[in-house]
Design an enzyme around this catalytic site. Structure first.
Site, PDB file in Angstrom:
ATOM      1  N   CYS A 114       0.813  -1.221   0.000  1.00  0.00           N
ATOM      2  CA  CYS A 114       0.000   0.000   0.000  1.00  0.00           C
ATOM      3  C   CYS A 114       0.847   1.273   0.000  1.00  0.00           C
ATOM      4  CB  CYS A 114      -0.945   0.008   1.193  1.00  0.00           C
ATOM      5  SG  CYS A 114      -2.121  -1.362   1.192  1.00  0.00           S
ATOM      6  N   HIS A 250      -3.579   7.356   2.076  1.00  0.00           N
ATOM      7  CA  HIS A 250      -3.928   6.023   1.598  1.00  0.00           C
ATOM      8  C   HIS A 250      -5.328   5.703   2.101  1.00  0.00           C
ATOM      9  CE1 HIS A 250      -4.054   1.833   0.811  1.00  0.00           C
ATOM     10  NE2 HIS A 250      -3.813   1.458   2.057  1.00  0.00           N
ATOM     11  N   ASN A 280     -10.133  -0.139  -0.448  1.00  0.00           N
ATOM     12  CA  ASN A 280      -8.682  -0.066  -0.376  1.00  0.00           C
ATOM     13  C   ASN A 280      -8.110  -0.624  -1.674  1.00  0.00           C
ATOM     14  OD1 ASN A 280      -5.938  -0.366   0.138  1.00  0.00           O
ATOM     15  ND2 ASN A 280      -6.214  -1.203   2.191  1.00  0.00           N
TER      16      ASN A 280
END
Length: 323
Positions: A114, A250, A280
């Protein structure tokens, strides 16, 4: 004068299929309300059969080139941040290079889960400042739907597929805090925390594997580490939290986003949030959110932006840039 890596263009791509939370109710002990309450996610996009990470990345790259008013002939290098490449090798980046019809320059993948896009921005900036490239296409692209365990309600409802891309270009700037471009980066990792977020398979173990996560433990690390990275990057650049126009975090969990903003002293009105619509998307989430923020009219030229991410490794980092 100071040479900086400046954002010249940005774009994103989302697969056509939209998956609302309610779709999981038929196969899992979960509900739309449960997912929204714990994550802030309402829907996400899944890639179609035969639609691979390099396809998503190429579509986002074309959108970024269009926004920049450039063609593939103007690009010197491509970096794709991804943990879900089409093949073990060659890189997804070289596939994007081919699909764009680019017959020069170089391309490579970067894997920091990520945090991948943050790491990719740092690498692209270094290439530009070293004179290795004038323009770098930096892409975050993922098909995380391909590594989900569809029986694990704690993880499979959180992730989606997508891609975002920016064109970074060398530009001479006056040499002060008002300069456009990337001002500072802070990168970190700590391999002791591997078991908090990982895929239980890979080439060396001769298995594909599924994503595994200790969500509570990741949450415990996230706010502290993201805030620290963001504040360190701001300090390196000579800024404070009060100077920030936008945080582009994020997009993993709304509580992490809110907690980090609060700790930095930045109101939520100054945070770009796309989580509820995309879930996500790992390395794709930051460029995707930046692109949406620009399209909404939120991000404007001259705005000071902090973007930060944490992912498996653990790996985390932050970038300070002026749009």
């Amino acid at each position: 004068m100071t040479g900086r890596a400046v954002v010249k263009g940005i774009g994103h791509y989302l697969p056509e299929r939209i998956v609302p939370n309610a779709e999981f109710e038929a196969t899992l002990d979960t509900s739309d309300e449960w997912i929204r309450a714990r994550s802030g996610i309402e829907r996400r996009h899944f890639a179609a059969e035969g639609e691979n990470t390099s396809d998503l990345a190429t579509a986002a790259a074309r959108a970024a080139l269009d926004d920049a008013g450039l063609t593939p002939d103007d690009i010197d290098a491509i970096i794709v941040a991804t943990s879900t490449p089409d093949l073990t090798f060659p890189s997804a980046a070289t596939m994007v290079q081919s699909k764009l019809g680019m017959r020069h320059g170089f391309a490579f993948d970067l894997q920091a889960v990520c945090a991948g896009f943050i790491y990719a921005l740092c690498n692209a900036t270094a290439l530009i400042q070293a004179g290795q490239a004038k323009r770098v296409l930096v892409i975050g692209a993922e098909t995380f739907s391909r590594i989900m365990d569809w029986t694990d309600r704690s993880t499979c409802v959180l992730f989606g597929d997508g891609a975002g891309a920016i064109v970074l270009e060398y530009q001479d700037q006056p040499g002060g805090t008002s300069d456009r471009g990337i001002h500072a980066v802070d990168l970190n990792s700590d391999g002791r925390f591997k078991d908090l977020l990982y895929v239980d398979g890979g080439v060396s173990t001769q298995s594909t594997g599924h994503l595994r996560m200790q969500g509570n433990q990741v949450f415990r690390h996230a706010i502290e580490k993201l805030t620290s990275a963001a504040e360190t990057a701001l300090e390196k650049a000579g800024f404070e939290g009060k100077d920030v126009d936008w945080i582009v975090p994020h997009q993993a969990n709304i509580r992490i986003i809110q907690g980090t903003a609060k700790k930095m002293g930045v109101p939520m009105e100054n945070v770009i949030v796309t989580l509820k619509d995309h879930g996500n998307t790992s390395a794709a989430s930051i460029p995707l959110a930046m692109s949406v923020g620009k399209a909404r009219g939120q991000i404007k030229e001259g705005d000071l932006i902090v973007t930060e991410a944490i992912g498996g490794g653990l790996a985390w980092g932050a970038v300070v840039l002026r749009w």
